[in-house]
Write a protein that holds these residues in place. Structure first.
Motif, short mmCIF file in Angstrom:
data_model
loop_
_atom_site.label_atom_id
_atom_site.label_comp_id
_atom_site.label_asym_id
_atom_site.label_seq_id
_atom_site.Cartn_x
_atom_site.Cartn_y
_atom_site.Cartn_z
N UNK A 181 -16.13 14.35 -8.75
CA UNK A 181 -16.13 15.37 -9.94
C UNK A 181 -15.84 15.13 -11.15
N UNK A 182 -15.00 14.02 -11.31
CA UNK A 182 -14.60 13.75 -12.56
C UNK A 182 -15.30 12.24 -13.05
N UNK A 183 -15.48 11.11 -12.28
CA UNK A 183 -16.03 10.12 -12.64
C UNK A 183 -17.58 9.90 -12.39
N UNK A 184 -18.11 10.92 -12.01
CA UNK A 184 -19.51 10.86 -11.48
C UNK A 184 -19.67 9.84 -10.14
N UNK A 185 -20.68 8.92 -10.24
CA UNK A 185 -21.02 8.27 -9.43
C UNK A 185 -20.28 7.00 -9.33
N UNK A 186 -19.58 6.54 -8.22
CA UNK A 186 -18.80 5.44 -8.11
C UNK A 186 -19.05 4.63 -6.98
N UNK A 187 -19.16 3.20 -7.13
CA UNK A 187 -19.45 2.57 -5.90
C UNK A 187 -18.33 2.65 -4.84
N UNK A 188 -18.61 2.52 -3.45
CA UNK A 188 -17.55 2.39 -2.69
C UNK A 188 -17.52 1.07 -2.28
N UNK A 189 -16.72 -0.03 -2.68
CA UNK A 189 -16.70 -1.43 -2.40
C UNK A 189 -15.88 -1.63 -1.08
N UNK A 190 -15.39 -0.63 -0.41
CA UNK A 190 -14.79 -0.88 0.84
C UNK A 190 -15.65 -1.06 1.92
N UNK A 191 -16.38 -2.20 1.88
CA UNK A 191 -17.63 -2.05 2.81
C UNK A 191 -16.99 -2.63 4.16
N UNK A 192 -17.85 -2.24 5.21
CA UNK A 192 -19.13 -1.56 5.39
C UNK A 192 -18.59 -0.08 5.31
N UNK A 193 -19.30 0.79 4.65
CA UNK A 193 -19.35 2.20 4.97
C UNK A 193 -20.37 2.30 6.20
N UNK A 194 -19.19 2.79 7.03
CA UNK A 194 -19.74 2.73 8.54
C UNK A 194 -20.81 3.93 8.73
N UNK A 195 -21.69 3.84 9.44
CA UNK A 195 -22.50 4.88 9.65
C UNK A 195 -22.02 5.52 10.97
N UNK A 196 -21.86 6.69 10.85
CA UNK A 196 -21.08 7.63 11.97
C UNK A 196 -22.05 7.58 13.38
N UNK A 197 -21.33 7.68 14.38
CA UNK A 197 -22.17 7.95 15.68
C UNK A 197 -22.56 9.16 15.72
N UNK A 198 -21.72 10.25 15.78
CA UNK A 198 -21.78 11.61 16.29
C UNK A 198 -22.48 12.42 15.09
N UNK A 199 -23.76 12.23 15.10
CA UNK A 199 -24.45 12.90 14.06
C UNK A 199 -25.51 13.80 14.62
N UNK A 200 -25.86 14.91 13.95
CA UNK A 200 -26.93 15.90 14.33
C UNK A 200 -28.26 15.41 13.30
N UNK A 201 -29.14 14.66 14.01
CA UNK A 201 -30.32 13.98 13.32
C UNK A 201 -31.42 14.82 13.29
N UNK A 202 -31.59 15.94 13.91
CA UNK A 202 -32.63 16.76 13.99
C UNK A 202 -32.95 16.87 12.44
N UNK A 203 -34.31 16.49 12.04
CA UNK A 203 -34.66 16.86 10.52
C UNK A 203 -34.91 18.14 10.02
N UNK A 204 -34.19 18.50 8.92
CA UNK A 204 -34.55 19.69 8.25
C UNK A 204 -34.78 19.61 6.97
N UNK A 205 -35.08 18.28 6.29
CA UNK A 205 -35.20 17.90 4.80
C UNK A 205 -34.00 17.90 4.25
#
Length: 809
Positions: A434-458
């Motif tokens: 909210x203060x700096x705007x978009x900031x790179x997260x260089x602490x990689x990898x940004x892990x893709x979580x496993x438990x995600x509701x992937x039903x598409x709704x746009x």
RNA sequence: GCCGAUGUGGCGAAAUAGGCAGACGCAAGGGACUUAAAAUCCCUCGGUGGCAACACCGUGCCGGUUCGAGUCCGGCCAUCGGCACCA
């Protein structure tokens, strides 16, 4: 020979003994053969995979036998929509289905008997790979080549995601074929347009099919012209138009702005306000496909404003019209109805002036209106008499002198939209603070979580994952922040995999610069032509961007490219489940073995053409290999042997060396069908020779050895088995490809055709050492020729050595 | 509309540099071996006419260049792929 059993044996032997392992210490002699990696779908390997991988492997094996240190890796382009769609349908998590499919496919790929270097395998969906995909995103961002903006983008309502320009085919989604609509969304882009010019000029340096280079040129769409400034008549401002035909400027009778042009709201007069607003609303509602239809009427509305044509001071009306695109050039055009087909239609429809300023250069050319060809300027003041070529520059230069124009170049290429509102992809490594705007997260990898509701709704599935989105603080100021919920287009993953292959386990860096500089570019890249304007363009862009950041030091990733043809179903249609015409290689492979199947694919099609599947000939290939086996074993069997070297020996030796010479060349050119034809000729020659009761064993056996060697790249298991059975040491697959003897190809006498007035009449035996003059003398004194001539007078004799003699009467 | 390919027997296809069109195969037909089948081996196989030697025609169509054209040039037609209101 039980080919299937033999294949199992040698496949195991080669893998256990690492017979053709790439030697990492001998990089100077490297040869990098790469096939486009595959998507791990649930279906089994199909005929197309075999065609691509099997025959490219034959090429790679041939390079090994030519002494090259061949690197041929394999991996999986594992992120992407199909796994996610499959998950939506079945509930099986994309990660589970993908990793399972990869296991199945790995085994199938091993069964081809290819030399893939599995120690260098890549799976793009694993964190140790996508970590570096995210790293590339960060690097591009830091160098101003990745940015976020709100723009009208292509949206697929069925896949519920945005698409890149390249993924929209005829207004439909490349994947699911639904009609694509335009949406105004804030999205991530890669600035590929910054490299437009180099992506274009670089094409001249690479050995790619002309067709593919032409497609990329077309897609980049360079056009040179000028920007011309029109002041508003009331002095309230100005705008630029882009044109490639500044020579027609004197014929400009109006100008048109795109309905989305920022000036529209400012210049529209009171009286025209309602009409303009109404028109803009209508345009916003029409979808892109309809709007871009060439057949559509040239609609538009007058804004009430006027502008000044800078070349002659004429006052012209300012219109808006949806045939002008906001996203190309300046979003504004000058209307020259006399010399542009669209402007002509527009002017006729709306009663605008038409003023001819170009005449055809030669009088016999059709000079009717609109005249859109190049010609000579008229009614153009001081420019009268100038050609289009001169005028289109001269006019802009004149304007440039008074600050009303400049020469510019425009490209059709747009920036690459890389964000996707889907789950199964690499998360975009950005945090919104909210203060700096978009900031790179260089602490990689940004892990893709496993438990995600992937039903598409746009909305992005990740947006609904509380922990992923909110459990983060701004790296800059430490305030509570949120993650970017989108994932990267899978084409980002595949735009650099050929670099990771050479250094796949590097935990410190995406790849070692020194190693990559030595191993790249790819020497031979083999894959489908359908990637011409997507993957093949993106990969070139990423290479150039990484080069400019200093991470590598070459310009083009793929030095030489080959497209395999498409194997169609037996009905001539593209193989697909819906056509019900999918041919599986499995039954053929289990009946005849992988070598027979590979040889059949080699012989049955021209490699770059492909064609409808037909299994009539596969039995014949099996028989042919059996035949080859018989004569190889016969050569090493018992028979009356001698040192004789007569006519039959010379003929066998000639075919032998001709085969070596031709096949050597054919492998280089991916001309597998003719290579097999030459080998068949050799087997036929051996069969003929075998009929002799007394044979020259040295020659016969050497011929058998050479046959096995030239056949080895296409039938590695089969030839390895026979190599061993005939008592050789070592593996044939790493033996040296035979060389041919030019002397053996020449015979002392040759039969030449004799023509009278280009009509074949007779044949004559000619000693190959004779000169043209001697041949001429010989043929004219020949009894048969004398008889056929019957005393007619000879005007001229044309001798084409080794081919024919044409007697002109 | 623009760009790029492609067009050759019943079928898949060959044909470095303008030089015997159809290599190599498939399918088909005939024959040998076999009690028979399979396997193997041999022969024929672009079209028309002829008993035949042979003649004529033939690489999408029409012209041209050349002693000679599937190949080069000009003009069409058809099919496929790509781009397309890109100024």
């Amino acid at each position: 020979m039980d080919k299937v059993a033999v294949e199992k044996k040698w496949n195991k032997f080669w893998q256990e003994n690492k017979v053709y392992k790439f030697d990492e210490k001998d990089v100077d002699n490297k040869y990098y053969v790469l096939e486009m990696f595959s998507y791990p779908s649930g279906a089994k390997l199909h005929v197309g995979h075999w065609y691509n991988y099997g025959l490219s492997d034959s090429f790679a094996r041939y390079q090994i036998m030519k002494g090259k240190n061949v690197f041929q890796p394999m991996g999986f382009d594992a992120f992407g929509l199909p796994a996610e769609n499959y998950a939506i349908k079945t509930g099986i998590h994309p990660q589970d289905s993908t990793l399972h499919n990869i296991e199945v496919m790995e085994q199938q790929l091993r069964n081809i008997g290819a030399i893939f270097d599995w120690d260098h395998e890549i799976k793009t969906c694993l964190p140790d790979y996508y970590k570096w995909t995210q790293w590339i995103f960060c690097e591009l961002y830091k160098h101003g080549l990745a940015y976020r903006k709100k723009a009208p983008v292509n949206w697929c309502p069925s896949c519920n995601t945005v698409l890149a320009n390249e993924q929209v085919v005829d207004g439909h989604c490349e994947r699911c074929d639904s009609q694509v609509i335009k949406k105004d969304l804030t999205q991530w882009f890669f600035k590929i347009t910054a490299y437009a010019d180099e992506l274009l000029s670089g094409l001249d340096k690479i050995d790619w099919p002309e067709k593919t280079k032409a497609m990329q040129r077309n897609w980049i769409g360079k056009s040179t012209g000028g920007e011309i400034t029109f002041d508003l008549a009331d002095g309230s401002g100005s705008f630029n138009v882009f044109t490639t035909r500044a020579d027609t400027l004197f014929g400009c009778t109006y100008v048109v702005l795109a309905p989305e042009h920022p000036l529209v709201g400012k210049i529209t007069t009171e009286e025209q306000l309602a009409a303009v607003q109404n028109y803009c609303d209508e345009v916003a509602k029409t979808d892109e496909i309809e709007r871009l239809s060439t057949a559509k009427d040239k609609t538009g509305v007058f804004t009430g404003a006027y502008a000044i044509n800078p070349i002659n001071g004429c006052k012209v009306e300012v219109w808006i019209g949806d045939y002008v695109l906001a996203s190309y050039g300046t979003g504004a055009v000058m209307g020259v109805p006399s010399h542009d087909a669209r402007d002509y239609k527009f002017a006729v429809k709306h009663g605008l002036g038409i003023n001819r300023v170009i005449k055809a250069a030669s009088p016999d050319v059709d000079d009717s209106l609109p005249y859109c060809e190049y010609g000579v300027m008229v009614n153009s003041g001081e420019f009268d008499g100038m050609s289009t070529e001169q005028g289109r520059v001269a006019v802009v230069e004149k304007l440039a002198a008074i600050g009303k124009g400049k020469l510019t170049t425009n490209y059709r290429l747009r920036d690459w939209l890389v964000s996707r509102q889907r789950y199964w992809g690499a998360p975009i490594p950005v945090i919104h603070c909210p203060h700096c705007g978009e900031v790179l997260d260089e602490n990689l990898p940004v892990m893709l979580p496993y438990d995600v509701e992937f039903k598409p709704d746009g909305t992005s599935p990740l947006a609904k994952h509380e922990k992923f989105i909110h459990d983060v603080v701004c790296p800059k100021c430490g305030a509570k922040a949120t993650r970017d919920p989108d994932t990267l287009d899978t084409f980002v993953c595949s735009s650099w995999y050929y670099l990771r292959y050479v250094d796949p386990k590097n935990a410190e860096k995406p790849f070692d610069t020194e190693l990559v500089d030595k191993m790249l570019p790819v020497d031979k890249y083999v894959g489908g032509a359908e990637h011409a304007c997507m993957h093949l363009l993106y990969a070139r862009f990423i290479t150039k961007a990484l080069r400019d950041m200093g991470y590598l030091h070459f310009d083009e990733p793929f030095k030489s490219l080959v497209h395999q043809g498409v194997i169609l179903g037996p009905d001539g249609n593209r193989m697909s489940k819906s056509h019900g015409n999918v041919v599986s290689p499995d039954e053929f492979v289990s009946a005849y073995g992988a070598d027979v199947f590979r040889c059949y694919l080699a012989f049955g099609f021209k490699y770059t053409e492909g064609g409808p599947w037909n299994d009539d000939g596969i039995k014949a290939i099996n028989k042919w290999l059996d035949r080859a086996e018989r004569y190889v074993l016969a050569a090493y069997g018992d028979y009356a042997s001698c040192d004789e070297y007569g006519v039959d020996e010379k003929e066998l030796n000639r075919v032998r060396h001709n085969t070596i010479k031709s096949v050597d060349n054919d492998y280089n050119e991916f001309s597998f069908n003719t290579a097999v034809a030459r080998m068949m000729e050799l087997v036929n020659a051996m069969s003929k020779y075998d009929n002799k009761t007394v044979k020259n064993a040295k020659l016969y056996r050497e011929t058998a050895d050479d046959l096995l060697k030239v056949l080895c790249p296409l039938a590695p298991h089969f030839t390895e088995e026979l190599w061993q059975q005939t008592g050789h040491n070592g593996s044939i697959v790493v033996s040296e490809f035979p060389t041919y003897d030019e002397k053996a190809l020449k015979t002392s006498e040759i039969e030449m055709l004799v023509q009278f007035n280009s009509r074949p009449k007779t044949r004559i035996m000619v000693d190959t050492s004779l000169t043209v003059a001697q041949i001429e003398k010989l043929v004219l004194s020949d009894v048969k020729v004398q008889e056929l001539l019957g005393g007619a007078s000879v005007k001229k004799v044309i001798v084409i050595p080794n081919r024919l003699i044409n007697i002109i009467l």
